[in-house]
Design a protein around this motif. Structure first.
Motif, PDB file in Angstrom:
ATOM      1  N   GLY A 121      42.830  65.403  13.662  1.00 34.12           N
ATOM      2  CA  GLY A 121      44.010  66.251  13.580  1.00 34.12           C
ATOM      3  C   GLY A 121      45.308  65.543  13.899  1.00 34.12           C
ATOM      4  N   VAL A 122      45.262  64.255  14.164  1.00 37.99           N
ATOM      5  CA  VAL A 122      46.476  63.497  14.481  1.00 37.99           C
ATOM      6  C   VAL A 122      47.346  63.396  13.225  1.00 37.99           C
ATOM      7  N   PRO A 123      48.615  63.770  13.294  1.00 40.07           N
ATOM      8  CA  PRO A 123      49.493  63.715  12.113  1.00 40.07           C
ATOM      9  C   PRO A 123      49.526  62.311  11.503  1.00 40.07           C
ATOM     10  N   GLY A 124      49.434  62.264  10.182  1.00 37.18           N
ATOM     11  CA  GLY A 124      49.479  60.997   9.472  1.00 37.18           C
ATOM     12  C   GLY A 124      48.138  60.324   9.294  1.00 37.18           C
ATOM     13  N   TYR A 125      47.074  60.905   9.861  1.00 36.72           N
ATOM     14  CA  TYR A 125      45.738  60.333   9.742  1.00 36.72           C
ATOM     15  C   TYR A 125      44.798  61.347   9.090  1.00 36.72           C
ATOM     16  N   TYR A 126      43.684  60.835   8.585  1.00 38.40           N
ATOM     17  CA  TYR A 126      42.703  61.691   7.925  1.00 38.40           C
ATOM     18  C   TYR A 126      42.141  62.734   8.890  1.00 38.40           C
ATOM     19  N   SER A 127      41.939  63.937   8.394  1.00 42.02           N
ATOM     20  CA  SER A 127      41.276  64.992   9.144  1.00 42.02           C
ATOM     21  C   SER A 127      40.055  65.449   8.363  1.00 42.02           C
ATOM     22  N   GLN A 128      38.950  65.608   9.058  1.00 36.49           N
ATOM     23  CA  GLN A 128      37.690  65.974   8.406  1.00 36.49           C
ATOM     24  C   GLN A 128      37.849  67.206   7.538  1.00 36.49           C
ATOM     25  N   GLU A 129      37.331  67.118   6.304  1.00 39.04           N
ATOM     26  CA  GLU A 129      37.487  68.195   5.330  1.00 39.04           C
ATOM     27  C   GLU A 129      36.202  69.012   5.178  1.00 39.04           C
ATOM     28  N   TYR A 130      36.390  70.269   4.846  1.00 38.92           N
ATOM     29  CA  TYR A 130      35.299  71.184   4.519  1.00 38.92           C
ATOM     30  C   TYR A 130      35.531  71.588   3.075  1.00 38.92           C
ATOM     31  N   ILE A 143      35.081  79.864  -4.903  1.00 38.99           N
ATOM     32  CA  ILE A 143      35.607  79.904  -3.532  1.00 38.99           C
ATOM     33  C   ILE A 143      37.029  79.340  -3.513  1.00 38.99           C
ATOM     34  N   LYS A 144      38.007  80.208  -3.306  1.00 40.15           N
ATOM     35  CA  LYS A 144      39.410  79.784  -3.273  1.00 40.15           C
ATOM     36  C   LYS A 144      40.044  80.002  -1.905  1.00 40.15           C
ATOM     37  N   LYS A 145      39.427  80.860  -1.109  1.00 39.88           N
ATOM     38  CA  LYS A 145      39.903  81.110   0.257  1.00 39.88           C
ATOM     39  C   LYS A 145      38.694  81.374   1.140  1.00 39.88           C
ATOM     40  N   VAL A 146      38.890  81.305   2.450  1.00 36.83           N
ATOM     41  CA  VAL A 146      37.770  81.418   3.382  1.00 36.83           C
ATOM     42  C   VAL A 146      37.022  82.735   3.210  1.00 36.83           C
ATOM     43  N   GLU A 147      37.734  83.809   2.957  1.00 33.72           N
ATOM     44  CA  GLU A 147      37.090  85.116   2.794  1.00 33.72           C
ATOM     45  C   GLU A 147      36.079  85.134   1.649  1.00 33.72           C
ATOM     46  N   ASP A 148      36.255  84.232   0.677  1.00 29.94           N
ATOM     47  CA  ASP A 148      35.348  84.178  -0.477  1.00 29.94           C
ATOM     48  C   ASP A 148      33.955  83.680  -0.095  1.00 29.94           C
ATOM     49  N   LEU A 149      33.796  83.187   1.132  1.00 32.61           N
ATOM     50  CA  LEU A 149      32.495  82.681   1.573  1.00 32.61           C
ATOM     51  C   LEU A 149      31.550  83.804   2.005  1.00 32.61           C
ATOM     52  N   LYS A 150      32.009  85.032   1.983  1.00 34.70           N
ATOM     53  CA  LYS A 150      31.138  86.144   2.344  1.00 34.70           C
ATOM     54  C   LYS A 150      29.971  86.215   1.358  1.00 34.70           C
ATOM     55  N   ALA A 173      24.612  74.749  -1.319  1.00 34.35           N
ATOM     56  CA  ALA A 173      25.551  75.330  -0.366  1.00 34.35           C
ATOM     57  C   ALA A 173      26.899  75.470  -1.062  1.00 34.35           C
ATOM     58  N   ASP A 174      27.686  76.428  -0.618  1.00 33.43           N
ATOM     59  CA  ASP A 174      28.997  76.678  -1.223  1.00 33.43           C
ATOM     60  C   ASP A 174      30.129  76.001  -0.455  1.00 33.43           C
ATOM     61  N   LEU A 175      29.842  75.586   0.784  1.00 28.84           N
ATOM     62  CA  LEU A 175      30.819  74.870   1.612  1.00 28.84           C
ATOM     63  C   LEU A 175      30.084  73.749   2.335  1.00 28.84           C
ATOM     64  N   VAL A 176      30.642  72.525   2.288  1.00 30.39           N
ATOM     65  CA  VAL A 176      30.016  71.392   2.975  1.00 30.39           C
ATOM     66  C   VAL A 176      31.068  70.621   3.766  1.00 30.39           C
ATOM     67  N   SER A 198      37.044  70.102  -3.775  1.00 28.67           N
ATOM     68  CA  SER A 198      38.384  70.152  -3.191  1.00 28.67           C
ATOM     69  C   SER A 198      38.265  70.758  -1.789  1.00 28.67           C
ATOM     70  N   PRO A 199      39.135  70.371  -0.854  1.00 34.02           N
ATOM     71  CA  PRO A 199      39.040  70.885   0.513  1.00 34.02           C
ATOM     72  C   PRO A 199      39.494  72.338   0.616  1.00 34.02           C
ATOM     73  N   LEU A 200      38.718  73.127   1.345  1.00 33.80           N
ATOM     74  CA  LEU A 200      39.101  74.511   1.625  1.00 33.80           C
ATOM     75  C   LEU A 200      39.914  74.566   2.919  1.00 33.80           C
ATOM     76  N   PHE A 201      39.516  73.728   3.897  1.00 29.47           N
ATOM     77  CA  PHE A 201      40.274  73.595   5.143  1.00 29.47           C
ATOM     78  C   PHE A 201      39.862  72.292   5.819  1.00 29.47           C
ATOM     79  N   THR A 202      40.573  71.916   6.868  1.00 34.05           N
ATOM     80  CA  THR A 202      40.290  70.687   7.602  1.00 34.05           C
ATOM     81  C   THR A 202      40.162  70.995   9.099  1.00 34.05           C
ATOM     82  N   ASN A 203      39.720  70.005   9.851  1.00 34.38           N
ATOM     83  CA  ASN A 203      39.661  70.164  11.306  1.00 34.38           C
ATOM     84  C   ASN A 203      41.045  70.427  11.884  1.00 34.38           C
TER      85      ASN A 203
END
Length: 238
Positions: free
Chosen positions: A98-107, A115-122, A173-176, A193-198
Motif C-alpha cells: 500500500g505504499v504510494p508509488g509501489y505495487y500493491s497486491q491485486e485481486y 464482475i465489474k464491482k465487488v457486489e457482483d461477487l454475490k 473462481a471468479d476472483l483470484v 483486470s484488478p477489481l481492488f488492491t490491498n
C-alpha cells in the motif's frame, strides 16, 4: 592454537527460513547472492523452505521445524494467542503493502466477465491461498464492506498462488489474488483486470514480518546476528 581449533569444530546452526512467493519474499532470494553471505557455512547454514501460506508456518514453528517465519499481520496474533507461541519475537520487517508509488497486491477478475464491482461477487467463487492468511483477511474485509459474507453470499476455495491464472482462466473462481512475480505474467494481464488492491483494503500495511522464537534466539544469538548481518548486506545489494 588449540582454542580456535576447538571453536571452529562446532557445527553451523541450521536456520530454516520460510517463504511463499519467489521474489516477493526474501527467503527465495538470499542464496542467489550467497557470495555476499560472509558467515554462511561457518556460524550458520541457511535452508529456505517454501510454504503455501503463513498459517502453515505456525505449526512448523510449534513443532521445531522452522526457525524464522515470515508471518503476516493476520497470523502473528494467531501464533501467539491460539498456538501459545508467546515467546515469538519480530526480528525484521520483510515488506509493506500500500505504499504510494509501489505495487500493491491485486485481486483480479476476468476482464470480459460479469464482475465489474465487488457486489457482483454475490453467488460467486472466491479464491485464496490459505485460510487465515493476509490474502484471506483482506478478501473477507473488502467483501464484508460490501455486505457479502463467506458461505452465505459466496464460496471460498484455496489454491496455490502460482496457479491463480489457471484458476481464473478455467473459471474455477471468479476472483483470484495475485502477487509478484505471477501478477506480471503477460498471459494473466491479457485476460484479467484488478477489481481492488490491498491499498484499497487497508492503505499502508505491514504485510509480512520475520519472526523467531526467543528460546532459539537466546541459544543461537551469535549465529543469528551473523545471519541478520548477511541478510542486510544481500538485501542492500539487491
Amino acid at each position: 592454537v588449540l582454542g580456535p581449533a576447538t571453536g571452529s569444530s562446532a557445527e553451523p546452526v541450521k536456520i530454516r527460513l520460510a517463504w511463499i512467493a519467489p521474489i516477493s519474499n526474501w527467503g527465495s532470494l538470499l542464496l542467489e547472492k550467497k557470495e555476499l553471505a560472509k558467515h554462511l557455512g561457518q556460524s550458520y547454514q541457511l535452508e529456505p523452505v517454501r510454504y503455501a501460506g503463513t498459517p502453515q508456518m505456525i505449526t512448523a514453528l510449534a513443532n521445531g521445524e522452522l526457525e524464522v517465519a515470515n508471518l503476516a499481520f493476520s497470523t502473528l496474533p494467531i501464533a501467539i494467542q491460539n498456538a501459545n507461541l508467546d515467546d515469538l519475537r519480530v526480528i525484521a520487517d520483510e515488506f509493506q503493502d500500500g505504499v504510494p508509488g509501489y505495487y500493491s497486491q491485486e485481486y483480479m477478475v476476468l476482464a470480459d466477465g460479469p464482475i465489474k464491482k465487488v457486489e457482483d461477487l454475490k453467488g460467486k467463487v472466491v479464491a485464496i491461498n490459505a485460510a487465515g492468511s493476509a490474502v484471506d483477511v483482506a478478501t473477507r474485509t473488502m467483501l464484508r464492506r460490501h455486505g457479502l459474507e463467506d458461505k452465505r453470499d459466496y464460496v471460498m476455495i484455496e489454491a496455490p498462488l502460482p496457479a491463480m491464472r489457471a484458476v481464473l482462466a478455467e473459471k474455477k473462481a471468479d476472483l483470484v489474488p495475485t502477487v509478484p512475480p505471477f501478477a506480471f505474467d503477460p498471459a494473466l494481464r491479457k485476460i484479467a483486470s484488478p477489481l481492488f488492491t490491498n491499498r484499497d483494503v487497508g492503505g499502508v500495511m505491514q504485510l509480512l514480518i520475520w519472526c523467531a522464537r526467543q528460546s532459539f534466539i537466546d541459544k543461537n544469538r551469535a549465529a543469528m546476528l551473523d545471519f541478520m548481518e548477511d541478510s542486510v548486506r544481500i538485501t542492500s545489494w539487491f
